[in-house]
Motif scaffolding. Structure first.
Motif, PDB file in Angstrom:
ATOM      1  N   CYS A 187      24.168 -10.825 -19.812  1.00 27.49           N
ATOM      2  CA  CYS A 187      24.811 -11.952 -19.139  1.00 27.49           C
ATOM      3  C   CYS A 187      24.567 -11.885 -17.630  1.00 27.49           C
ATOM      4  O   CYS A 187      24.476 -10.791 -17.067  1.00 27.49           O
ATOM      5  CB  CYS A 187      26.321 -11.911 -19.333  1.00 27.49           C
ATOM      6  N   ASN A 189      26.121 -13.240 -13.726  1.00 27.27           N
ATOM      7  CA  ASN A 189      27.444 -13.409 -13.100  1.00 27.27           C
ATOM      8  C   ASN A 189      28.476 -12.498 -13.759  1.00 27.27           C
ATOM      9  O   ASN A 189      29.481 -12.976 -14.309  1.00 27.27           O
ATOM     10  CB  ASN A 189      27.909 -14.872 -13.184  1.00 27.27           C
ATOM     11  N   ASP A 190      28.211 -11.212 -13.714  1.00 30.53           N
ATOM     12  CA  ASP A 190      29.051 -10.191 -14.364  1.00 30.53           C
ATOM     13  C   ASP A 190      30.545 -10.505 -14.231  1.00 30.53           C
ATOM     14  O   ASP A 190      31.100 -10.510 -13.128  1.00 30.53           O
ATOM     15  CB  ASP A 190      28.744  -8.832 -13.712  1.00 30.53           C
ATOM     16  N   PRO A 191      31.210 -10.778 -15.352  1.00 30.38           N
ATOM     17  CA  PRO A 191      32.630 -11.148 -15.256  1.00 30.38           C
ATOM     18  C   PRO A 191      33.579  -9.951 -15.141  1.00 30.38           C
ATOM     19  O   PRO A 191      34.787 -10.143 -15.004  1.00 30.38           O
ATOM     20  CB  PRO A 191      32.875 -11.887 -16.575  1.00 30.38           C
ATOM     21  N   LEU A 192      33.057  -8.698 -15.226  1.00 28.56           N
ATOM     22  CA  LEU A 192      33.928  -7.525 -15.196  1.00 28.56           C
ATOM     23  C   LEU A 192      33.712  -6.695 -13.938  1.00 28.56           C
ATOM     24  O   LEU A 192      32.638  -6.742 -13.326  1.00 28.56           O
ATOM     25  CB  LEU A 192      33.655  -6.624 -16.416  1.00 28.56           C
ATOM     26  N   ASP A 193      34.753  -5.891 -13.612  1.00 29.06           N
ATOM     27  CA  ASP A 193      34.593  -4.935 -12.510  1.00 29.06           C
ATOM     28  C   ASP A 193      34.602  -3.541 -13.128  1.00 29.06           C
ATOM     29  O   ASP A 193      35.629  -2.877 -13.174  1.00 29.06           O
ATOM     30  CB  ASP A 193      35.740  -5.113 -11.504  1.00 29.06           C
ATOM     31  N   ASP A 215      23.931  -8.322 -10.558  1.00 25.19           N
ATOM     32  CA  ASP A 215      25.205  -8.867 -11.005  1.00 25.19           C
ATOM     33  C   ASP A 215      25.175  -9.281 -12.481  1.00 25.19           C
ATOM     34  O   ASP A 215      25.699 -10.323 -12.866  1.00 25.19           O
ATOM     35  CB  ASP A 215      25.594 -10.060 -10.109  1.00 25.19           C
ATOM     36  N   ARG A 217      25.480  -8.041 -16.779  1.00 30.01           N
ATOM     37  CA  ARG A 217      26.168  -7.105 -17.671  1.00 30.01           C
ATOM     38  C   ARG A 217      25.548  -7.179 -19.059  1.00 30.01           C
ATOM     39  O   ARG A 217      25.096  -8.235 -19.493  1.00 30.01           O
ATOM     40  CB  ARG A 217      27.669  -7.410 -17.751  1.00 30.01           C
ATOM     41  N   VAL A 246      36.469 -10.546 -22.246  1.00 28.79           N
ATOM     42  CA  VAL A 246      36.511 -11.395 -21.043  1.00 28.79           C
ATOM     43  C   VAL A 246      37.569 -12.477 -21.248  1.00 28.79           C
ATOM     44  O   VAL A 246      37.849 -12.858 -22.392  1.00 28.79           O
ATOM     45  CB  VAL A 246      35.140 -12.072 -20.763  1.00 28.79           C
ATOM     46  N   ASP A 248      37.604 -15.728 -20.511  1.00 29.02           N
ATOM     47  CA  ASP A 248      37.152 -16.985 -21.098  1.00 29.02           C
ATOM     48  C   ASP A 248      35.668 -16.866 -21.469  1.00 29.02           C
ATOM     49  O   ASP A 248      34.785 -17.102 -20.645  1.00 29.02           O
ATOM     50  CB  ASP A 248      37.364 -18.124 -20.080  1.00 29.02           C
ATOM     51  N   VAL A 252      30.992 -17.403 -19.873  1.00 28.31           N
ATOM     52  CA  VAL A 252      30.056 -16.286 -19.665  1.00 28.31           C
ATOM     53  C   VAL A 252      28.628 -16.818 -19.774  1.00 28.31           C
ATOM     54  O   VAL A 252      28.292 -17.567 -20.684  1.00 28.31           O
ATOM     55  CB  VAL A 252      30.299 -15.147 -20.688  1.00 28.31           C
ATOM     56  N   ASP A 253      27.832 -16.406 -18.784  1.00 26.48           N
ATOM     57  CA  ASP A 253      26.490 -16.943 -18.623  1.00 26.48           C
ATOM     58  C   ASP A 253      25.486 -16.059 -19.397  1.00 26.48           C
ATOM     59  O   ASP A 253      24.902 -15.131 -18.828  1.00 26.48           O
ATOM     60  CB  ASP A 253      26.228 -16.887 -17.101  1.00 26.48           C
TER      61      ASP A 253
END
Ligand SMILES: Cc1cc2nc3c(=O)[nH]c(=O)nc-3n(C[C@H](O)[C@H](O)[C@H](O)COP(=O)(O)OP(=O)(O)OC[C@H]3O[C@@H](n4cnc5c(N)ncnc54)[C@H](O)[C@@H]3O)c2cc1C
Length: 537
Positions: A187, A189-193, A215, A217, A246, A248, A252-253
């Motif tokens: 993916c 635009n990594d949605p996690l830290d 950026d 994941r 995640v 939403d 997720v891209d």
């Protein structure tokens, strides 16, 4: 018309492209072909290790490859409740680079292919397929698409897991294929830290979650029996898989998703006549140790200097035979490690998962085990006990022979700080620690030494004053450098020797003292030199 080259490489994946750069560096005329017109961009390797980076350093490409990599990334194991079972963060840089680095395979492949442009004697032909291969006593003939024929002294088959060359040679691929498939999802635009690689030992559905450069994941989820691979790639099924991880999943891209079957397999032999198998063509392993590509790069790092020495008539064909001896046992050990990590990650029976968690927690209470895990000492390190080495006495534990030589930073006489290999150059090197390594060689022994055309390096302790620098060396071209971080002194002291002969792949061929160097190089020169009697494949 038949083209003639010294080495032909089938497959321009990371392993073939690295081989072509190595052969280019050694001045070997090389043709590298790939049937695909471009670089394969589905999700594959993300972990590049210190040994591979050392090879890329030899090629002058390490810094460029690291431009799009994250260095020194921890690897963590978690249980189903999110508790950390093991935290692996080896910060040592024994070989000059960090042990765990995260990169993107297609970007590194682009750098490797671009690197080939530096060598007028290396030709890359894309969109060109190998159709047939025949070998005889003098060489190998490759029939390519477009009615093209090429004659090569030697061939490297780096043509991937389904290796047509391995098939044409009838070399069996021994081992097993794992019953469970895995879906890999990359993916943007990594949605996690979570800036690490995580292996989640969750019996409900084991999965891997890794932070990537740019950026991105990666998630890898195990599929259960009855889950259809194609169906699992549908956007709604991918969203289902991501739902627990995640907020939403619909935003997720997803860049790419693919289903893989894992294998733990190895070719019955890595060489046949004048043809060598390398990379996935020679071995296949599950991705959990991040070692598939790294193992392939180790293959060609071991192989290419040998081929260069043979085709330049500096060495006998028998040197080629050491490739299988030196590489196959270690590739097998890597397959075993990767398979074991899979066994730790994937149990789906709760009782088994419970027992595993208890075992990991209990074991990590012992400081020695904790260190073993933390510093990644479980990773098998090649140790050539036969092959192109002069074996040492019975106590092999401390011997440096057949092992990769360390790579500290050194300081030149002009005050420049360099990694040691940049001083050693791409070919053989003789290194003396606080001694002139050639001081006691006879003329005949010096002649034997010249077989290897080594660079001669004298390393002196840090801030030793002028005493060592002023001392004259037998060879006026000897390079003097300082052990600026004081790393080599303990290494040599522990082994009770002060001279090493380092091969182009950075493995120690002989470890000795100034008075015994002569017999070591005479022994090795006997194994290396062209006898003139046996140049057969
Ligand atoms: C999900 C996943 C994660 C992974 N993670 C890691 C990791 O973290 N670290 C790691 O080290 N490894 C990892 N790997 C493994 C790694 O991707 C492979 O080991 C690596 O790509 C093998 O490189 P190769 O050059 O041997 O083969 P390939 O990359 O498969 O290249 C073979 C080439 O040969 C060409 N070819 C085949 N037949 C012919 C023919 N007849 N004529 C001409 N050309 C031909 C193909 O087109 C191809 O380009 C992972 C793999 C997967 C699937």
């Amino acid at each position: 018309m038949t083209d003639r080259v010294q080495v032909a490489i089938v497959g321009a994946g990371p392993v073939g492209a690295t081989a072509a750069n190595l052969l280019g560096t050694y001045g070997v005329t090389t043709l590298i072909i790939d049937r695909e017109p471009g670089i394969v961009d589905y999700p594959r390797a993300i972990g590049v290790d210190d040994e591979t980076l050392r090879t890329f350093q030899t090629l002058g490409l390490a810094d460029e490859i690291l431009c799009s990599a994250i260095q020194n990334v921890p690897l963590k194991f978690f249980d189903a409740a999110g508790r950390c079972l093991a935290d692996i963060r080896p910060t040592a840089q024994d070989f000059g680079w960090y042990k765990r680095n995260i990169f993107l395979q297609p970007e590194a492949e682009a750098v490797l292919r671009h690197g080939l442009r530096r060598f007028p004697h290396v030709r890359l032909m894309l969109g060109t397929e190998l159709r047939q291969i025949r070998q005889d006593a003098d060489g190998v003939t490759l029939s390519l698409s477009g009615d093209h024929e090429v004659r090569a002294d030697y061939v490297i088959a780096a043509d991937g897991g389904r290796s047509p060359v391995r098939g044409m040679l009838g070399i069996p691929l021994e081992g097993s294929t794992h019953p469970r498939k895995w879906v890999v999802i990359d993916c943007a635009n990594d949605p996690l830290d979570a800036p690490y690689t995580a292996l989640h030992c969750d019996p409900r559905r084991p999965y891997v979650c890794a932070h990537l450069p740019d950026d991105r994941r990666r998630w890898e989820f195990m599929l259960f029996p009855g889950e259809d691979a194609d169906e699992m790639l549908a956007p709604n099924r991918v969203a289902d898989l991501l739902r627990h991880h995640v907020a939403d999943p619909s935003v997720v891209d997803v860049i790419r998703a693919r289903v893989y079957t894992h294998h733990s397999r190895i070719a019955a032999r890595f060489a046949d006549g004048r043809i060598a198998l390398a990379g996935d063509a020679a071995h296949l392993m599950p991705p959990w140790a991040g070692q598939g590509m790294n193992t392939g790069i180790r293959d060609v790092t071991n192989l290419c200097w040998k081929l260069a020495a043979i085709v330049r008539d500096q060495a006998d064909h028998s040197l080629f035979d050491t490739y299988d001896h030196e590489r196959r046992p270690h590739a097998r050990a890597m397959i075993d490690l990767s398979t074991t990590l899979g066994r730790i990650l994937s149990p789906t029976r709760r009782s088994l998962a419970h027992a595993r968690n208890w075992l990991l927690r209990t074991a990590s209470l012992a400081p020695a085990v904790k260190r073993w895990v933390l510093e990644m000492r479980f990773k098998p390190v090649p140790h050539h006990q036969r092959g192109f080495v002069v074996p040492e006495g019975p106590d092999k534990r401390l011997s440096g022979v057949g092992r990769m030589f360390v790579q500290p930073s050194v300081e030149t006489t002009t005050g420049k700080h360099l990694r040691l290999d940049d001083v050693l150059g791409p070919w053989f090197a003789v290194i003396g620690f606080e001694c002139d390594p050639l001081a006691e060689l006879s003329d005949a022994e010096l002649a034997a030494m010249r077989t290897f055309k080594p660079r001669i390096v004298k390393i002196i302790e840090s801030r030793a004053g002028d005493r060592w620098r002023r001392q004259r060396c037998a060879d006026p071209d000897t390079i003097v450098v300082e052990d600026v971080h004081n790393q080599l002194r303990p290494w040599f002291l522990a082994r009770g020797r002060n001279v090493v002969l380092v091969r182009p792949d950075r493995y120690v061929a002989a470890m000795t003292t100034t008075d015994a160097l002569g017999s070591a190089v005479t022994n090795l020169a006997g194994q290396f030199s062209v006898s003139g009697t046996d140049r057969r494949g």
